[in-house]
Design a protein around this motif. Structure first.
Motif, PDB file in Angstrom:
ATOM      1  N   LEU A   1       0.847  -1.187   0.000  1.00 49.29           N
ATOM      2  CA  LEU A   1       0.000   0.000   0.000  1.00 49.29           C
ATOM      3  C   LEU A   1       0.882   1.237   0.000  1.00 49.29           C
ATOM      4  O   LEU A   1       1.797   1.342   0.809  1.00 49.29           O
ATOM      5  CB  LEU A   1      -0.859  -0.049   1.260  1.00 49.29           C
ATOM      6  N   ILE A   2       0.637   2.153  -0.942  1.00 51.08           N
ATOM      7  CA  ILE A   2       1.397   3.402  -0.963  1.00 51.08           C
ATOM      8  C   ILE A   2       0.454   4.550  -0.644  1.00 51.08           C
ATOM      9  O   ILE A   2      -0.545   4.746  -1.337  1.00 51.08           O
ATOM     10  CB  ILE A   2       2.049   3.649  -2.340  1.00 51.08           C
ATOM     11  N   GLY A   3       0.751   5.281   0.410  1.00 53.79           N
ATOM     12  CA  GLY A   3      -0.098   6.396   0.804  1.00 53.79           C
ATOM     13  C   GLY A   3       0.653   7.702   0.644  1.00 53.79           C
ATOM     14  O   GLY A   3       1.879   7.717   0.613  1.00 53.79           O
ATOM     15  N   GLY A   4      -0.081   8.790   0.535  1.00 54.45           N
ATOM     16  CA  GLY A   4       0.573  10.090   0.419  1.00 54.45           C
ATOM     17  C   GLY A   4      -0.436  11.166   0.111  1.00 54.45           C
ATOM     18  O   GLY A   4      -1.547  10.879  -0.341  1.00 54.45           O
TER      19      GLY A   4
ATOM     20  N   SER B   1      -5.538   3.892  -6.781  1.00 56.51           N
ATOM     21  CA  SER B   1      -6.353   4.311  -5.681  1.00 56.51           C
ATOM     22  C   SER B   1      -7.483   3.335  -5.348  1.00 56.51           C
ATOM     23  O   SER B   1      -8.427   3.125  -6.101  1.00 56.51           O
ATOM     24  CB  SER B   1      -6.821   5.734  -5.880  1.00 56.51           C
ATOM     25  N   ILE B   2      -7.306   2.758  -4.192  1.00 59.44           N
ATOM     26  CA  ILE B   2      -8.269   1.810  -3.636  1.00 59.44           C
ATOM     27  C   ILE B   2      -9.584   2.531  -3.351  1.00 59.44           C
ATOM     28  O   ILE B   2     -10.653   1.925  -3.369  1.00 59.44           O
ATOM     29  CB  ILE B   2      -7.679   1.139  -2.370  1.00 59.44           C
ATOM     30  N   GLN B   3      -9.522   3.849  -3.156  1.00 57.43           N
ATOM     31  CA  GLN B   3     -10.742   4.608  -2.848  1.00 57.43           C
ATOM     32  C   GLN B   3     -11.692   4.730  -4.044  1.00 57.43           C
ATOM     33  O   GLN B   3     -12.834   5.121  -3.884  1.00 57.43           O
ATOM     34  CB  GLN B   3     -10.395   6.004  -2.324  1.00 57.43           C
ATOM     35  N   THR B   4     -11.199   4.454  -5.259  1.00 54.06           N
ATOM     36  CA  THR B   4     -12.106   4.533  -6.406  1.00 54.06           C
ATOM     37  C   THR B   4     -12.670   3.165  -6.781  1.00 54.06           C
ATOM     38  O   THR B   4     -13.513   3.066  -7.659  1.00 54.06           O
ATOM     39  CB  THR B   4     -11.375   5.096  -7.643  1.00 54.06           C
TER      40      THR B   4
ATOM     41  N   PRO C   1       2.130 -10.022  -7.408  1.00 57.42           N
ATOM     42  CA  PRO C   1       2.145  -8.932  -6.431  1.00 57.42           C
ATOM     43  C   PRO C   1       1.233  -7.780  -6.848  1.00 57.42           C
ATOM     44  O   PRO C   1       1.076  -7.520  -8.046  1.00 57.42           O
ATOM     45  CB  PRO C   1       3.601  -8.487  -6.388  1.00 57.42           C
ATOM     46  N   VAL C   2       0.655  -7.127  -5.868  1.00 62.23           N
ATOM     47  CA  VAL C   2      -0.265  -6.016  -6.137  1.00 62.23           C
ATOM     48  C   VAL C   2       0.215  -4.769  -5.390  1.00 62.23           C
ATOM     49  O   VAL C   2       0.580  -4.841  -4.224  1.00 62.23           O
ATOM     50  CB  VAL C   2      -1.702  -6.368  -5.687  1.00 62.23           C
ATOM     51  N   PHE C   3       0.218  -3.648  -6.091  1.00 63.91           N
ATOM     52  CA  PHE C   3       0.490  -2.353  -5.477  1.00 63.91           C
ATOM     53  C   PHE C   3      -0.822  -1.591  -5.395  1.00 63.91           C
ATOM     54  O   PHE C   3      -1.552  -1.516  -6.377  1.00 63.91           O
ATOM     55  CB  PHE C   3       1.458  -1.540  -6.352  1.00 63.91           C
TER      56      PHE C   3
ATOM     57  N   VAL D   1       3.482  -1.257   3.963  1.00 70.30           N
ATOM     58  CA  VAL D   1       2.881   0.078   3.867  1.00 70.30           C
ATOM     59  C   VAL D   1       3.996   1.085   3.605  1.00 70.30           C
ATOM     60  O   VAL D   1       4.943   1.179   4.380  1.00 70.30           O
ATOM     61  CB  VAL D   1       2.132   0.469   5.153  1.00 70.30           C
ATOM     62  N   LEU D   2       3.897   1.787   2.502  1.00 71.42           N
ATOM     63  CA  LEU D   2       4.885   2.818   2.191  1.00 71.42           C
ATOM     64  C   LEU D   2       4.208   4.171   2.276  1.00 71.42           C
ATOM     65  O   LEU D   2       3.038   4.304   1.943  1.00 71.42           O
ATOM     66  CB  LEU D   2       5.447   2.628   0.781  1.00 71.42           C
ATOM     67  N   GLN D   3       4.962   5.153   2.712  1.00 72.94           N
ATOM     68  CA  GLN D   3       4.405   6.503   2.821  1.00 72.94           C
ATOM     69  C   GLN D   3       5.236   7.421   1.952  1.00 72.94           C
ATOM     70  O   GLN D   3       6.451   7.467   2.105  1.00 72.94           O
ATOM     71  CB  GLN D   3       4.478   6.925   4.287  1.00 72.94           C
TER      72      GLN D   3
END
Ligand code: TYD
Ligand code: MG
Length: 456
Positions: free
Chosen positions: A96-99, A173-176, A209-211, A235-237
């Motif tokens: 998971l990449i967040g930012g 984006s997982i949010q979409t 693998p999934v990003f 988890v990457l930030q």
């Protein structure tokens, strides 16, 4: 399908039939949102859309008999990302990449797809294929391996991936994303949770693998329930100041490597550039000795980095003096000011204090304290600190200068960049012999620093 309304805690995902002010499960205040959940009836449960792993019989094994999948990690051309992930992407892992918005998450992952020797499926729910193509043209298309799909329906994405069998799937984006099994809107807690769980089942079974890109909320946490971070392997930030050039990719969690590593990038007009030698870039270009500016020898991840800190202490014009810090914790700044008042008799009560870490980076290493108090004193007294000095030490509440980790590495980096003097805690044990080019000045408390640098 039975339709049911329920309240879900946005912090931990706990469900409650009525609204609660405080979550019983995690103690968070005002975190309940109303959502529609549909409970599948018994027959519907049986044919859920991605039921791959449920079909396989899981059996109990002796730990000695478990076969380890030895397929190697996928090595990327992006060394910074390899390093952050602990040496490449683990097959079947989910990252998971967040930012913040606009920080460059899509750019980072599209660039990965465009420059990698693996077959990549880039799924975007945010942008059209043309928009992605335009971005790709900026970055430069290097190979024939990047496949683009614009889709938000998760089961369709999984079916397509299963048909195509790429080496890597990127979900922008997982949010979409949405799953038809859940009736609430995309981005809601139950959708995010359901989609991530499905993606995880897919990754584990297919070993692809999934990003996942995840948005973050106002407080800087990845939006969605905390369990999102629990489900994924890594988890990457991605952080930095949008108006600045530099970006840091930090590991917050890594099941397959250390969380000490980090990647450093610069955002250029042609995408993200890997920064191998961060120190040289963080130092300001001016040759003059100016008051309020000092250099700290910090370690971010496992890498030494010389960072310039700047302080401006000026007469407060309005009633309440201002305190402002960019790239540094404001509460820690207040603590350092209090230490200087109490232990060194320097008063900032009538002054505005501004603090800035050059390059727009957020520094987490407490070894930066010593450089910060030197910058504060330097600006208060208007005495410049010579550019050949650098600092590495933590400041304690009693004004003592405390030892820092990996001190040899810090001295080496300072010497390499031509610093002539480094101020450290006297409790730091220096094991290696360093060349004559750099002098080590041991300090035990804040007053020592005053005597050495600021006594006229
Ligand atoms: P983007 O990847 O869209 O951010 P996110 O997905 O995290 O929201 O990147 C956003 C910014 O990066 C955008 O404001 C423009 C800038 N940018 C560059 O400076 N150079 C480039 O080559 C690209 C592709 C983007
Ligand atoms: Mg984006």
């Amino acid at each position: 399908m039975k339709v049911k309304k329920t309240f879900i805690c946005s912090s931990c995902g706990h469900q409650s039939p009525k609204w609660e002010g405080k979550c019983f499960s995690c103690g968070e205040w005002n975190s309940y949102n109303e959502e529609i959940v549909e409970k599948p009836t018994k027959t519907e449960k049986k044919k859920s859309l991605w039921s791959g792993s449920a079909n396989k019989k899981n059996k109990i094994n002796l730990i000695q008999d478990i076969q380890v999948n030895t397929s190697p990690r996928l090595k990327l051309s992006d060394q910074e990302l390899n390093r952050t992930l602990g040496g490449g992407i683990m097959p079947g892992s989910i990252t998971l990449i967040g930012g913040d918005p606009g920080i460059g998450k899509s750019t980072l992952l599209l660039q990965l797809a465009l420059k990698s020797q693996y077959k990549v499926l880039y799924v975007s729910g945010e942008e059209s294929q043309e928009q992605i193509k335009i971005r790709a043209q900026r970055i430069g298309i290097d190979n024939q391996n990047c496949h683009v799909l614009t889709e938000t329906n998760l089961p369709k994405i999984l079916q397509q991936s299963n048909k195509m069998l790429p080496d890597l799937v990127i979900i922008d984006s997982i949010q979409t994303m949405s799953s038809p099994l859940v009736d609430s809107t995309p981005g809601s807690i139950s959708q995010v949770r359901e989609c991530t769980a499905d993606l995880q089942a897919f990754a584990k079974e297919s070993q692809i693998p999934v990003f996942i890109i995840g948005h973050i909320n106002k407080e800087g946490h990845i939006a969605g329930p905390k369990i999102l971070e629990h489900i994924v392997d890594t988890v990457l930030q991605f952080e930095g100041d949008r108006n600045h050039l530099y970006r840091i990719l930090r590991t917050k969690k890594n099941r397959f490597g250390s969380t000490d590593e980090l990647g450093i990038y610069a955002m250029e007009s042609y995408g993200l550039r890997q920064v191998e030698n961060p120190s040289e870039l963080m130092l300001s270009q001016s040759d003059e000795n100016l008051s309020g500016s000092t250099v700290a020898s910090t370690i971010e991840g496992l890498r030494p980095m010389m960072i310039e800190t700047q302080a401006l202490v000026s007469q407060a014009i309005y009633g309440t003096p201002q305190r402002s810090a960019t790239g540094f914790d404001l509460r820690r700044l207040s603590m350092l000011l209090a230490v200087l008042e109490k232990r060194a008799g320097l008063f900032f009560g009538q002054n505005d204090v501004f603090l800035n870490i050059a390059g727009g980076l957020k520094v987490q290493d407490t070894a930066i304290d010593l450089a910060i108090i030197s910058a504060l004193i330097s600006s208060l007294q208007n005495i410049p600190v010579d550019k050949s000095n650098c600092f590495a030490g933590e400041v304690g509440l009693t004004g003592e200068i405390r030892a820092v980790t990996r001190v040899d590495q810090r001295i080496e980096e300072a010497a390499r960049l031509g610093f002539e003097r480094i101020f450290l805690s006297k409790h730091n044990k220096i094991s290696k012999k360093h060349g004559k080019s750099i002098e080590v000045v041991p300090l035990s408390k804040v007053e020592d620093l005053l005597d050495y640098l600021f006594s006229v």
